[in-house]
Design a protein around this motif. Structure first.
Motif, PDB file in Angstrom:
ATOM      1  N   UNK A 107      -3.796   6.591   5.673  1.00  9.80           N
ATOM      2  CA  UNK A 107      -2.931   7.772   5.759  1.00  9.80           C
ATOM      3  C   UNK A 107      -1.519   7.383   6.173  1.00  9.80           C
ATOM      4  N   UNK A 108      -1.434   6.464   7.130  1.00 10.83           N
ATOM      5  CA  UNK A 108      -0.144   5.991   7.634  1.00 10.83           C
ATOM      6  C   UNK A 108       0.639   5.331   6.495  1.00 10.83           C
ATOM      7  N   UNK A 109      -0.001   4.450   5.753  1.00 11.96           N
ATOM      8  CA  UNK A 109       0.676   3.752   4.652  1.00 11.96           C
ATOM      9  C   UNK A 109       1.170   4.732   3.591  1.00 11.96           C
ATOM     10  N   UNK A 110       0.358   5.740   3.304  1.00  7.91           N
ATOM     11  CA  UNK A 110       0.762   6.748   2.317  1.00  7.91           C
ATOM     12  C   UNK A 110       1.966   7.535   2.819  1.00  7.91           C
ATOM     13  N   UNK A 111       1.992   7.819   4.114  1.00  7.17           N
ATOM     14  CA  UNK A 111       3.113   8.549   4.696  1.00  7.17           C
ATOM     15  C   UNK A 111       4.397   7.720   4.644  1.00  7.17           C
ATOM     16  N   UNK A 112       4.270   6.430   4.892  1.00 10.32           N
ATOM     17  CA  UNK A 112       5.439   5.547   4.824  1.00 10.32           C
ATOM     18  C   UNK A 112       6.023   5.547   3.413  1.00 10.32           C
ATOM     19  N   UNK A 113       5.152   5.508   2.415  1.00  7.54           N
ATOM     20  CA  UNK A 113       5.612   5.502   1.026  1.00  7.54           C
ATOM     21  C   UNK A 113       6.363   6.780   0.672  1.00  7.54           C
ATOM     22  N   UNK A 114       5.987   7.872   1.319  1.00  7.57           N
ATOM     23  CA  UNK A 114       6.639   9.154   1.041  1.00  7.57           C
ATOM     24  C   UNK A 114       7.955   9.313   1.802  1.00  7.57           C
ATOM     25  N   UNK A 115       8.169   8.457   2.788  1.00  7.45           N
ATOM     26  CA  UNK A 115       9.364   8.566   3.623  1.00  7.45           C
ATOM     27  C   UNK A 115      10.353   7.504   3.179  1.00  7.45           C
ATOM     28  N   UNK A 116      11.251   7.884   2.272  1.00  8.06           N
ATOM     29  CA  UNK A 116      12.125   6.932   1.606  1.00  8.06           C
ATOM     30  C   UNK A 116      12.983   6.088   2.516  1.00  8.06           C
ATOM     31  N   UNK A 117      13.436   6.650   3.624  1.00 10.28           N
ATOM     32  CA  UNK A 117      14.352   5.904   4.481  1.00 10.28           C
ATOM     33  C   UNK A 117      13.676   4.749   5.227  1.00 10.28           C
TER      34      UNK A 117
END
Length: 288
Positions: A97-107
Motif C-alpha cells: 500500500x505504501x509503495x502504491x501511495x508513493x507512486x501516486x505522489x508525484x513530488x
C-alpha cells in the motif's frame, strides 16, 4: 493504539481492514497531520541546518499515509536538499500500500526508498552497520517491541548530530490509557503482554538520561454506536479498541458491561446526545 499490537506480528488481511476501518471512523490520522503541519516545519529547519542531504527512517510506517505527508512537507521546507528514506514495516500488505501511495505522489519521485520488510525488533537485532539518520519517526508502534528502553536506546543511537527521534503514542491518563490499564488482565495477552502509553516512554527516556520535549495531539471520535449491540459499526469499533475479533464473544456479559460503563463514564465526553471517546495522543521529540 494498543489494539495495533494484537499479535507480535504485522497486519495482514482482515487486520488491515480492521485498522483502516478504525482510521476512517476515528479521524486519528487527520489529527496527527494537523499537529505535524504545525510543529514539524521548525524541527525540519533545525535538523537541516548546514546539511546538503537528509536521511529519514520510518519505523512501523504502516501504509505510509503519514510518511508521505511528512516527506512532502520536508521537501517544501528544504527544497534544495537531497532526501533518502528507509522504511521498517513488517506487513507485506501495508508495504505494498505504501509503495502504491508513493507512486501516486508525484513530488516524491526523486526520493529513493529502501524497504526493510520486517518488524522493528528484527531490524534492531539483525541489521548490521545501520546508517545514521537525521529524522526517525515511530508512530503508534511501541506496542510491538519487546523491550521499550532498549528500542529507544537503539534508535536514538542511530541519530546524526542535531537529529530528532519522534515518538507518537497514546497519552497517559486519556481514554485509551484508562481502558487498557483498567482491563489489563482481560485485554493484555501474548501479543500485548503489557500496555504502554506516553508515561512508559517518558520513564524510558529518563532512565536513559535523554533530552526530550512532549506535546499533546488532541482528538476525539464518536463511539455512540458502540452502545448499540445491533450496530455493526459499533461492534467493529469495539473489536478494534479491545484487540478482539468479536467483542460480544470475547468477554463475559459482566466484563462487557463494565467495559462499556468505563468507556461512557470515564473515557468519553457526552455532547448533544453523542458520546465522544477521548483519544488524545502524545508526541515526544527526543534530541540527539
Amino acid at each position: 493504539m494498543a489494539a495495533e499490537a494484537k499479535k507480535q506480528s504485522s497486519y495482514e488481511g482482515s487486520e488491515v481492514q480492521s485498522f483502516q476501518f478504525y482510521l476512517q471512523h476515528s479521524g486519528e490520522h487527520a489529527a496527527v497531520i494537523r499537529f505535524l503541519l504545525e510543529y514539524l516545519p521548525e524541527k525540519f529547519r533545525r535538523i537541516a541546518a548546514d546539511k546538503s542531504n537528509l536521511a529519514v527512517l520510518g519505523v512501523g510506517s504502516g501504509g505510509g499515509e503519514l510518511d508521505v505527508q511528512m516527506l512532502s512537507l520536508l521537501q517544501s521546507i528544504c527544497p534544495t536538499l537531497s532526501v533518502t528514506t528507509d522504511v521498517v514495516e513488517g506487513s507485506t500488505e501495508l508495504v505494498a500500500n505504501f509503495k502504491a501511495l508513493v507512486e501516486k505522489t508525484g513530488n516524491l519521485e526523486k526520493i529513493p526508498f529502501t524497504w526493510h520488510v520486517m518488524l522493528s525488533e528484527d531490524y534492531r537485532k539483525q541489521v548490521k552497520n545501520v546508517k545514521k539518520y537525521d529524522f526517525i519517526h515511530m508512530i503508534q508502534m511501541i506496542y510491538y517491541v519487546d523491550n521499550l528502553t532498549e528500542t529507544v536506546k537503539f534508535y536514538h543511537s542511530c541519530l546524526n548530530k542535531n537529529g530528532s527521534l519522534m515518538i507518537i503514542v497514546e497519552k497517559a491518563g486519556d481514554g485509551w490509557d484508562l481502558l487498557w490499564r483498567t482491563f489489563s488482565k482481560e485485554l493484555c495477552n501474548e501479543g500485548v503482554p503489557a500496555y504502554r502509553s506516553s508515561s512508559d516512554v517518558l520513564a524510558s527516556l529518563k532512565t536513559l538520561g535523554l533530552q526530550y520535549e512532549e506535546h499533546s495531539i488532541p482528538n476525539i471520535f464518536d463511539i455512540t454506536e458502540c452502545f448499540d449491540p445491533n450496530s455493526e459499526t459499533g461492534q467493529r469499533l469495539l473489536g478494534f479498541m479491545t484487540a478482539t475479533d468479536d467483542f460480544a464473544q470475547s468477554f463475559t456479559p459482566q466484563i462487557r458491561a463494565d467495559i462499556l460503563n468505563l468507556l461512557r463514564s470515564k473515557c468519553s465526553t457526552e455532547k448533544e446526545g453523542k458520546i465522544y471517546f477521548n483519544s488524545c495522543l502524545s508526541c515526544i521529540f527526543v534530541h540527539a
